[in-house]
Scaffold this active site. Structure first.
Site, short mmCIF file in Angstrom:
data_model
loop_
_atom_site.label_atom_id
_atom_site.label_comp_id
_atom_site.label_asym_id
_atom_site.label_seq_id
_atom_site.Cartn_x
_atom_site.Cartn_y
_atom_site.Cartn_z
N GLU A 77 -9.53 11.94 38.71
CA GLU A 77 -10.92 12.37 38.52
C GLU A 77 -11.05 13.84 38.14
O GLU A 77 -12.07 14.25 37.58
CB GLU A 77 -11.73 12.10 39.80
CG GLU A 77 -11.86 10.61 40.09
CD GLU A 77 -12.81 10.31 41.24
OE1 GLU A 77 -13.15 11.24 42.00
OE2 GLU A 77 -13.20 9.14 41.37
N GLU A 109 -18.16 15.31 34.76
CA GLU A 109 -18.26 16.77 34.79
C GLU A 109 -17.77 17.25 36.15
O GLU A 109 -17.96 16.58 37.17
CB GLU A 109 -19.71 17.22 34.57
CG GLU A 109 -19.83 18.72 34.35
CD GLU A 109 -21.25 19.15 33.98
OE1 GLU A 109 -22.00 18.32 33.43
OE2 GLU A 109 -21.59 20.31 34.26
N GLY A 134 -12.92 11.10 45.02
CA GLY A 134 -12.41 10.09 45.95
C GLY A 134 -12.45 8.71 45.32
O GLY A 134 -12.81 8.55 44.16
N GLU A 150 -6.36 9.85 43.38
CA GLU A 150 -7.77 9.90 42.98
C GLU A 150 -8.16 11.28 42.47
O GLU A 150 -8.91 11.42 41.51
CB GLU A 150 -8.68 9.47 44.14
CG GLU A 150 -8.66 7.98 44.43
CD GLU A 150 -9.40 7.16 43.37
OE1 GLU A 150 -10.09 7.75 42.53
OE2 GLU A 150 -9.28 5.93 43.40
#
Ligand SMILES: [Zn+2]
Length: 197
Positions: free
Chosen positions: A107, A153, A87, A103
């Site tokens: 990510e 990760e 997020g 997002e």
């Protein structure tokens, strides 16, 4: 399980917030700070008022086969080394659904379709950081998992846990409530639920 939508990481009830601006951004006059920090600083010259509001963001529950994706927060982020739902903040010219898709891509490397709005939460994280976060559910429709941006990760976790050390109390509640209530949430505007390709 009851709905919880306000999360406080510190005592925000004393009304003492950070004074972030000392000069008027319009005319550079020193701002007048009222005696109580919760009140709005004001420019005595041009009348500009420093309205402060929580920052709007999104978090995304990416689910598949009773599992959810979490990311580990990088060294330069808030709460480094802890894990969270993907997020981030909504950009000024962006709708919240597009922000969620962006997002997730930044990510996780995954392309998702937003399915529903699960909840909205207020987070009082620190004196200078209050957020209002729309909680979305999404399914993977493309891409391949590669951690990026402030995530270093990625991993899938069963909805039943166990979970790694989580950065935000809200995330744990969101995951637990999703599992225990099986609520599907509110449908989203289909025009904005998928990436524009
Ligand atoms: Zn001014």
């Amino acid at each position: 399980m009851h709905a919880k939508q306000v999360f406080t990481a510190y005592d925000h009830t004393n009304g003492r917030f950070e004074k972030r601006y000392r000069y008027c951004p319009d005319c550079a006059t020193p701002l007048s700070h009222p005696p109580h920090d919760a009140q709005r600083p004001l420019c005595p010259s041009c009348g500009w008022v420093h309205y402060r509001n929580p920052a709007p963001g999104v978090v995304i529950m990416i689910t598949a086969d009773e599992r959810v994706i979490l990311g580990r927060r990088g060294r330069s982020s808030f709460a480094p080394g802890k894990w969270c739902l993907p997020g981030g903040f909504i950009e000024f010219g962006e709708d919240f659904l597009t922000a969620g898709i962006r997002e997730v891509l930044e990510e996780t490397g995954l392309i998702v379709e937003i399915r529903s709005i699960l909840s909205v939460v207020s987070n009082f994280l620190a004196a200078e950081l209050h957020t209002l976060v729309v909680v979305l559910e999404a399914k993977v429709v493309g891409g391949s998992p590669v951690p990026g941006d402030d995530i270093d990760e990625l991993a899938w976790f069963p909805l039943t846990g166990p979970f790694p050390d989580l950065a935000f109390e809200a995330d744990r509640h969101i995951i637990d409530r999703y599992r225990l209530t099986a609520l599907e949430g509110v449908p989203v505007d289909p025009q904005y639920a998928r990436p524009f390709i």
